[in-house]
Scaffold this active site. Sequence first.
Site, PDB file in Angstrom:
ATOM      1  N   HIS A  14       0.807  -1.213   0.000  1.00  0.00           N
ATOM      2  CA  HIS A  14       0.000   0.000   0.000  1.00  0.00           C
ATOM      3  C   HIS A  14       0.838   1.260   0.000  1.00  0.00           C
ATOM      4  O   HIS A  14       0.372   2.304  -0.450  1.00  0.00           O
ATOM      5  CB  HIS A  14      -0.950   0.017   1.200  1.00  0.00           C
ATOM      6  CG  HIS A  14      -2.160  -0.837   1.010  1.00  0.00           C
ATOM      7  ND1 HIS A  14      -2.175  -2.190   1.215  1.00  0.00           N
ATOM      8  CD2 HIS A  14      -3.419  -0.514   0.600  1.00  0.00           C
ATOM      9  CE1 HIS A  14      -3.390  -2.664   0.949  1.00  0.00           C
ATOM     10  NE2 HIS A  14      -4.156  -1.680   0.579  1.00  0.00           N
ATOM     11  N   GLY A  15       2.049   1.188   0.514  1.00  0.00           N
ATOM     12  CA  GLY A  15       2.844   2.406   0.534  1.00  0.00           C
ATOM     13  C   GLY A  15       4.249   2.171   1.023  1.00  0.00           C
ATOM     14  O   GLY A  15       4.483   1.291   1.849  1.00  0.00           O
TER      15      GLY A  15
END
Lengths: 161, 467
Positions: B323-324
């Site tokens: 996600h990041g």
Amino acid sequence: MYKIVSNNSAMTKIVLVVVLVIFLAVVYSRANADNVSMSKIENDLKAKTNIETMQKCNDRQLKQFIGLDYLNYDSYIYYKSKESLGVDEILIVKAKHRSDLDAVQDAVEERISQQTSTFESYGPTQVSLLKNAFVIKKGRYLFYCVSKTPEKYEEVFQHAI
Amino acid sequence: MLFSSIIFLFYFLPIVLAAYFITPKKYMTARNIILLAASLLFYSWGEPVYVFLMIYSAFFNYFMALEIAKDKRHGGTGRNSMLFTLVVNLFILCFFKYFGFLMDTINSILGTDFHYTALALPIGISFYTFQALSYIFDVYRDRVKPQYSLLKFSLYLSLFPQLIAGPIVKYRDVAEQLEERTESLEKFGTGSIRFIYGLGKKVLLANNLGALHTAIIALPDSQVSVVTYWIGIIAYTLQIYFDFSGYSDMAIGLGRMFGFEFMENFNYPYISKTITEFWRRWHISLSTWFREYLYIPLGGNRVPVHRHILNLMIVWSLTGLWHGASWNFVMWGTYYGVLLILEKYIYGQYLEKAPSWAQHIYAMLIVMIGWVFFSSTDLSTAISYIGVLFGVGAFPFANMTTLYLLRTNLVLLVLSGVLSTPEPRKQFQFFNKNQPVFGIVIIFVIFILSVAYLIYSSYNPFLYFRF
């Protein structure tokens, strides 16, 4: 298509890896930002945004509001809101050397801090805009923007360089 | 280019639909070419340079899948080719997404100051890389035959409805549809309704909830209160759901308009009673990807307990990292890994016996705390925010700002909360079945309001855009 390349599959794999490495090297070097003139960036901003609703600032105002001496940098663009209670600002500085941008960043962060203190007790809208300010360094450029739509200005800046 | 933009709604989509449907159905290859060209144009609109990366990825994975199949035909396993493909795909993903994170971490640990240039992340790279890998793994495991048409494979990878924000489509789910698919007036109609429904979720709900959350996190300390921060995280909780599920609805609707059927990506996750259930309902395409291609190959739950726990921690840490590129995302993923382990081995059996309302509150509290990590710029900010939520610090319980925010946003919050449950949809479908005009009016109103908002409001990008 596959038959063309499968006859020399080892060579094809090598070529694919080499192409990838070259592409990544080109992308990485381009990420250092093109050497674009400030007038081109300004023209792009005028064409694609409503920057002209703001007031264009001069060397004295750059010193007064941001605390930067224009002589220390290659070039700059500085616009700020015409309204007395407005905090909208756009500053793009092109440094002579990349290391000079640290001082610009410090000055911009100080400006944000000062403005936040000024409006903290009576301007929640202004404080909100300041807290969402964009400060981006790329190559020899620093981009600083306080606006309801900082992404629009950033997009033009990123495309320009 | 975003689905929720004027240029997409009134220029790109009508032109592509016209070009596609003007082409006679018997010329499926021509239709596929039109879709591929449109998809590459769609992608290059925002980032023209990275479209070459997309083209490279399509050719590379197309070629390597055929190499794997060729190796197997000649008595080999195809393992070396599969590993080579995996390494190259992950290298590309890590180069763009995790290089800066890696350098920052090294500098932090070693106290060094290695300089690097931060790269712009190619839009959707996490999505299309995972799609490509699912194809490669399925070819390697003989779950699907390799695609000999570069056109069809490129279309699978780059199809614009799902290219930049999912759902992550497995090749085997659309393989037949690349060859032959049925478009019909009914599919076009239901696809359009689904698209408009998603547009409304994104523009009318998510953007306004996002503005509320942004305003709250920007408040000076003198205006912060416990309840205000709870309002903020509730707003974010609803924003991210409507933002992402809205985009998935638009992707699924668009796909259906062109005759494609994509898997559902959300199933009303906020009615979950456990975290295990939540992850069966949230971003389904990603969780199934990780389950099928990482968790099960690691042994899943058919291993000793200690190994099962390790498998879950690996999968969930990587889910967070997907996600990041930041430690707060890793923390977010690990947070869920720990909770899933606790539900499985410690208190899950007691949770099942609790009243339904208590289970819902438990699940929602856990999810909202998780979103604090997800929405924060760094770990320390997240921890500070959570502290305020639970009364840490000299912040009042409520203040005038709280009353102002509740007065001006209560309708939005309540409406969003209700719409995050399945009941309104059921009622809509019931009325629509008996009074079709009612359905048409509702959809028309949603569309008009959404367009009005797009014209009026400031730019508000899709939250999951940069994955």
